[in-house]
Design a protein around this motif. Structure first.
Motif, PDB file in Angstrom:
ATOM      1  N   THR A  77     -12.009   8.003   6.120  1.00 16.22           N
ATOM      2  CA  THR A  77     -12.414   7.656   7.478  1.00 16.22           C
ATOM      3  C   THR A  77     -12.819   8.903   8.252  1.00 16.22           C
ATOM      4  O   THR A  77     -13.795   8.893   9.011  1.00 16.22           O
ATOM      5  N   ALA A  78     -12.106  10.007   8.041  1.00 12.53           N
ATOM      6  CA  ALA A  78     -12.449  11.250   8.735  1.00 12.53           C
ATOM      7  C   ALA A  78     -13.779  11.805   8.235  1.00 12.53           C
ATOM      8  O   ALA A  78     -14.552  12.375   9.003  1.00 12.53           O
ATOM      9  N   ASP A  79     -14.073  11.631   6.931  1.00 12.23           N
ATOM     10  CA  ASP A  79     -15.346  12.116   6.388  1.00 12.23           C
ATOM     11  C   ASP A  79     -16.518  11.272   6.864  1.00 12.23           C
ATOM     12  O   ASP A  79     -17.607  11.785   7.093  1.00 12.23           O
ATOM     13  N   GLU A  88       0.853  -1.185   0.000  1.00  8.78           N
ATOM     14  CA  GLU A  88       0.000   0.000   0.000  1.00  8.78           C
ATOM     15  C   GLU A  88       0.889   1.236   0.000  1.00  8.78           C
ATOM     16  O   GLU A  88       1.792   1.359   0.819  1.00  8.78           O
ATOM     17  N   MET A  89       0.649   2.094  -0.933  1.00  8.99           N
ATOM     18  CA  MET A  89       1.466   3.305  -1.065  1.00  8.99           C
ATOM     19  C   MET A  89       1.003   4.346  -0.057  1.00  8.99           C
ATOM     20  O   MET A  89      -0.107   4.291   0.468  1.00  8.99           O
ATOM     21  N   TRP A  90       1.826   5.351   0.157  1.00  7.95           N
ATOM     22  CA  TRP A  90       1.530   6.370   1.156  1.00  7.95           C
ATOM     23  C   TRP A  90       0.292   7.164   0.783  1.00  7.95           C
ATOM     24  O   TRP A  90      -0.490   7.546   1.640  1.00  7.95           O
ATOM     25  N   ARG A 122      -2.844   5.244   1.752  1.00  9.61           N
ATOM     26  CA  ARG A 122      -3.127   5.362   3.187  1.00  9.61           C
ATOM     27  C   ARG A 122      -3.679   6.740   3.526  1.00  9.61           C
ATOM     28  O   ARG A 122      -4.581   6.877   4.346  1.00  9.61           O
ATOM     29  N   LEU A 123      -3.151   7.785   2.859  1.00  9.47           N
ATOM     30  CA  LEU A 123      -3.636   9.143   3.086  1.00  9.47           C
ATOM     31  C   LEU A 123      -5.097   9.268   2.661  1.00  9.47           C
ATOM     32  O   LEU A 123      -5.929   9.805   3.398  1.00  9.47           O
ATOM     33  N   TRP A 124      -5.424   8.740   1.494  1.00  9.27           N
ATOM     34  CA  TRP A 124      -6.802   8.820   1.014  1.00  9.27           C
ATOM     35  C   TRP A 124      -7.736   8.019   1.929  1.00  9.27           C
ATOM     36  O   TRP A 124      -8.862   8.439   2.207  1.00  9.27           O
TER      37      TRP A 124
END
Length: 192
Positions: free
Chosen positions: A182-184, A170-172, A175-177
């Motif tokens: 998850t925050a949304d 899994e690329m960075w 993970r950021l997306w």
């Protein structure tokens, strides 16, 4: 007539001196010991002998010597704990100094490595070796072994070799997306 069998009274001997009963002094003489064994009326009673034990003269110990010896034993026992604590602290101090020396050595090694990375020639050499980069105008080549894999490619990342076939790490940015999603929508978060 019944005789009173209580030990005779002692008189004060003065400051710093101990009092002796007459029965105790009689018991130490050879004539009174012989009289006691025969049951003579002036002999010391066995109860008086039990009350004031006579130390064997061959040891040469007096009551004062026994008192000093007991005080010395108590002091030795009390200082033994302090000595144990002192020795434990010295051992801990030695271990701490050894750790400091090892860490200072490691700091020196890391400082040397940092100084090497500040050298542009070292950075170029690492880029050529690890990443296979070339300078403009150079031609690169790879040597392929009998198994079809390139030889001498430099550093192989362990995380890619641990993955099952067909899966990618899994690329960075993935993970950021995922954290943004998850925050949304916290109800879809991990673990629910």
């Amino acid at each position: 007539m019944a005789r009173d069998r209580r030990p005779p009274r002692t008189s004060p001997a003065g400051p710093g001196r101990t009092t002796r009963s007459r029965a105790g002094s009689r018991a130490s003489t050879p004539t009174s010991v012989a009289a006691a064994s025969t049951g003579a009326p002036g002999a010391a009673t066995p109860a008086a002998q039990r009350r004031f034990p006579v130390l064997p003269s061959r040891l040469g110990l007096t009551r004062r010597a026994l008192a000093v010896l007991s005080v010395l034993v108590v002091l030795a026992l009390s200082y033994a704990n302090s000595l144990r604590i002192y020795l434990d602290q010295q051992r801990d101090l030695g271990e701490a100094q050894q750790q400091i020396a090892q860490r200072n050595e490691r700091i020196g090694e890391l400082q040397d490595e940092l100084n090497r990375w500040n050298d542009p020639a070292y950075v170029k050499a690492q880029a050529r070796d690890r990443l296979g980069w070339l300078l403009p105008g150079e031609k690169g080549f790879k040597v392929i072994g009998a198994d079809g894999k390139p030889l001498g490619t430099g550093v192989v990342l362990d995380s890619q070799t641990d993955l099952p076939p067909g899966e990618h790490a899994e690329m960075w940015f993935d993970r950021l997306w995922g954290s943004i999603e998850t925050a949304d929508n916290p109800e879809r978060g991990v673990g629910r």
